[in-house]
Write a protein that holds these residues in place. Structure first.
Motif, PDB file in Angstrom:
ATOM      1  N   ASP A  22      39.937  39.717  11.748  1.00  0.00           N
ATOM      2  CA  ASP A  22      39.466  39.433  13.098  1.00  0.00           C
ATOM      3  C   ASP A  22      40.266  38.257  13.677  1.00  0.00           C
ATOM      4  O   ASP A  22      40.273  37.175  13.099  1.00  0.00           O
ATOM      5  CB  ASP A  22      37.974  39.069  13.004  1.00  0.00           C
ATOM      6  N   PRO A  23      40.936  38.469  14.789  1.00  0.00           N
ATOM      7  CA  PRO A  23      41.775  37.391  15.332  1.00  0.00           C
ATOM      8  C   PRO A  23      40.953  36.262  15.945  1.00  0.00           C
ATOM      9  O   PRO A  23      41.489  35.199  16.252  1.00  0.00           O
ATOM     10  CB  PRO A  23      42.597  38.102  16.402  1.00  0.00           C
ATOM     11  N   ILE A  24      39.673  36.504  16.122  1.00  0.00           N
ATOM     12  CA  ILE A  24      38.830  35.468  16.733  1.00  0.00           C
ATOM     13  C   ILE A  24      38.378  34.480  15.678  1.00  0.00           C
ATOM     14  O   ILE A  24      38.490  33.274  15.834  1.00  0.00           O
ATOM     15  CB  ILE A  24      37.614  36.107  17.436  1.00  0.00           C
TER      16      ILE A  24
ATOM     17  N   ARG B 121      43.765  42.226  13.716  1.00  0.00           N
ATOM     18  CA  ARG B 121      43.433  43.392  14.510  1.00  0.00           C
ATOM     19  C   ARG B 121      43.833  43.122  15.963  1.00  0.00           C
ATOM     20  O   ARG B 121      43.651  42.013  16.458  1.00  0.00           O
ATOM     21  CB  ARG B 121      41.908  43.621  14.410  1.00  0.00           C
ATOM     22  N   GLY B 122      44.392  44.129  16.618  1.00  0.00           N
ATOM     23  CA  GLY B 122      44.708  44.000  18.040  1.00  0.00           C
ATOM     24  C   GLY B 122      46.187  43.770  18.327  1.00  0.00           C
ATOM     25  O   GLY B 122      46.974  43.504  17.423  1.00  0.00           O
ATOM     26  N   LEU B 123      46.545  43.909  19.602  1.00  0.00           N
ATOM     27  CA  LEU B 123      47.927  43.756  20.071  1.00  0.00           C
ATOM     28  C   LEU B 123      48.932  44.514  19.202  1.00  0.00           C
ATOM     29  O   LEU B 123      49.952  43.976  18.782  1.00  0.00           O
ATOM     30  CB  LEU B 123      48.302  42.266  20.176  1.00  0.00           C
ATOM     31  N   ASP B 124      48.629  45.771  18.968  1.00  0.00           N
ATOM     32  CA  ASP B 124      49.455  46.586  18.069  1.00  0.00           C
ATOM     33  C   ASP B 124      50.886  46.781  18.558  1.00  0.00           C
ATOM     34  O   ASP B 124      51.828  46.775  17.767  1.00  0.00           O
ATOM     35  CB  ASP B 124      48.810  47.968  17.869  1.00  0.00           C
TER      36      ASP B 124
ATOM     37  N   PRO C 104      49.639  54.455   1.931  1.00  0.00           N
ATOM     38  CA  PRO C 104      48.602  53.433   2.099  1.00  0.00           C
ATOM     39  C   PRO C 104      49.192  52.090   2.534  1.00  0.00           C
ATOM     40  O   PRO C 104      50.210  51.657   1.995  1.00  0.00           O
ATOM     41  CB  PRO C 104      47.984  53.325   0.695  1.00  0.00           C
ATOM     42  N   HIS C 105      48.553  51.485   3.537  1.00  0.00           N
ATOM     43  CA  HIS C 105      48.966  50.163   4.023  1.00  0.00           C
ATOM     44  C   HIS C 105      47.815  49.177   3.839  1.00  0.00           C
ATOM     45  O   HIS C 105      46.676  49.509   4.147  1.00  0.00           O
ATOM     46  CB  HIS C 105      49.367  50.234   5.498  1.00  0.00           C
ATOM     47  N   HIS C 106      48.124  47.989   3.382  1.00  0.00           N
ATOM     48  CA  HIS C 106      47.100  46.967   3.167  1.00  0.00           C
ATOM     49  C   HIS C 106      47.416  45.715   3.980  1.00  0.00           C
ATOM     50  O   HIS C 106      48.584  45.426   4.260  1.00  0.00           O
ATOM     51  CB  HIS C 106      47.040  46.591   1.682  1.00  0.00           C
ATOM     52  N   LEU C 107      46.344  44.989   4.326  1.00  0.00           N
ATOM     53  CA  LEU C 107      46.455  43.729   5.089  1.00  0.00           C
ATOM     54  C   LEU C 107      47.181  43.924   6.418  1.00  0.00           C
ATOM     55  O   LEU C 107      47.885  43.031   6.900  1.00  0.00           O
ATOM     56  CB  LEU C 107      47.145  42.627   4.263  1.00  0.00           C
TER      57      LEU C 107
ATOM     58  N   VAL D 222      40.660  34.388  21.038  1.00  0.00           N
ATOM     59  CA  VAL D 222      41.482  34.494  19.820  1.00  0.00           C
ATOM     60  C   VAL D 222      41.920  33.101  19.401  1.00  0.00           C
ATOM     61  O   VAL D 222      42.048  32.195  20.215  1.00  0.00           O
ATOM     62  CB  VAL D 222      42.770  35.359  19.969  1.00  0.00           C
ATOM     63  N   HIS D 223      42.167  32.989  18.125  1.00  0.00           N
ATOM     64  CA  HIS D 223      42.566  31.689  17.621  1.00  0.00           C
ATOM     65  C   HIS D 223      43.970  31.339  18.105  1.00  0.00           C
ATOM     66  O   HIS D 223      44.889  32.126  17.975  1.00  0.00           O
ATOM     67  CB  HIS D 223      42.506  31.686  16.089  1.00  0.00           C
TER      68      HIS D 223
END
Ligand code: ATP
Length: 332
Positions: free
Chosen positions: A106-108, A80-83, A98-101, A220-221
């Motif tokens: 969560d990037p954290i 999620r994030g930095l789209d 439909p889009h999956h994954l 974020v990781h």
């Protein structure tokens, strides 16, 4: 954001919304469900960053294979994030497919490694198959594609990196149709550099400003979303230089340098991705290469009225060629 991140906005592709389509008869749904389940067929669209994989997948899903559902296989886009920075397909561009994954983790808390992806994506594939859908795996991370499709996956092995990579297995656990969207590198590099400018125009800088401003870069990781091209390159700008506002000239210099490195690193990424694809091909994987170079050449030379020609080349050389391959695969 309302940008068209896959192709420049001056192109005039016509998008057809999925729900307005008549169901096609040439899809896998024509085959009995038991046969389909036993065969476990999937289509994989691979290729370097920027080659038009998402665009092609939507063309296929909206106009030819109405039961298709897309599974993202880009290792940065799973978070999620930095789209804008990671070039995720927008809701608008998804056209109801439909889009999956995609932006699902969560990037954290998480780093999604190839082993995780194998499990997550195979579960998604089973779900899609249980509703008689056609799984379409789309994304540039070949380590994900390898871990997902190979019959026996060893999380300790690395078939792509290092001085002495492990051997590539060509035993697959699905019946796979691999479509490799290729663009000759000099042309792709030229396009990628332009795409970075367009990403910046459509809000990449602001997205990163917010990311660093809210301290997300600290949470974020590091080995996950923190590695997305754009984050390390802009880190110095946002964390040290932007505070020293008095020196505008210096700020401009650091900004320009970050943009230059983003362009370089994106081209390097594309080159590495092609190298990995060639490694699979050399190991005997049956990759169907689709050459999209002409469409990209046309994009690069198109003035404001040239979009129609681009669309025509894309349709003939990329979409039609892919449809033919996928139809034949589904009939086998
Ligand atoms: P793999 O090697 O696992 O198949 P890959 O080809 O996507 O994956 P690598 O060659 O490992 O990527 O390079 C990964 C680096 O490329 C990431 O750490 C990140 O910096 C960058 N990268 C890859 N995909 C994206 C993306 N969608 N957005 C931004 N950066 C990306």
């Amino acid at each position: 954001h309302h940008r068209f991140n896959l192709f420049p906005s001056f192109l005039t592709f016509t998008w057809v919304h999925r729900i307005h389509m008549e169901p096609t008869t040439t899809t896998a749904a024509a085959v009995s469900p038991t046969t389909r389940r036993r065969q476990r067929k999937i289509v994989v669209i691979m290729g370097p960053t920027g080659a038009g994989k998402s665009r092609l997948s939507i063309d296929l899903a909206t106009r030819f294979f109405n039961n298709a559902e897309i599974i993202n296989s880009d290792k940065m886009q799973v978070y999620r994030g930095l789209d804008i920075t990671t070039n995720k397909i927008t809701m608008q561009e998804q056209h109801g497919v439909p889009h999956h994954l995609l932006g699902a983790f969560d990037p954290i808390e998480s780093v999604v490694n190839p082993h995780d992806f194998r499990k997550l994506a195979s579960e998604t594939i089973s779900d899609i198959m249980s509703r008689r859908g056609l799984p379409l795996v789309v994304g540039g991370s070949n380590s994900f594609i390898y871990s997902l499709t190979t019959k026996r996956f060893d999380p300790q092995s690395d078939v792509f990196n290092g001085p002495d990579p492990d051997p590539v297995s060509s035993e697959q656990r699905y019946k796979c149709c691999f479509i490799w969207v290729d663009v000759c590198l000099p042309v792709l590099n030229q396009y990628l550099s332009k795409r970075v400018d367009e990403m910046l125009d459509s809000g990449m800088f602001e997205e990163l400003a917010e990311f660093f401003g809210s301290g997300e870069h600290l949470t974020v990781h590091r080995s996950g979303l923190g590695q997305a091209i754009g984050v390390p390159e802009f880190e110095g700008y946002f964390t040290t230089v932007a505070d020293a506002e008095e020196d505008v000239m210096r700020l401009v210099e650091v900004y320009n340098d970050a943009v230059r490195r983003i362009k370089d690193n994106t081209c390097q990424l594309a080159k590495r991705q092609v190298g990995k694809i060639l490694r699979l091909k050399d190991a005997g994987w049956d990759l169907k290469r689709i050459d999209a170079t002409e469409a990209f050449r046309a994009v690069m030379t198109a003035d404001s009225g040239g979009g129609g020609r681009v669309a025509e080349i894309w349709e003939k050389q990329v979409v039609e060629a892919s449809v033919k391959i996928v139809k034949q695969f589904l009939e086998e």
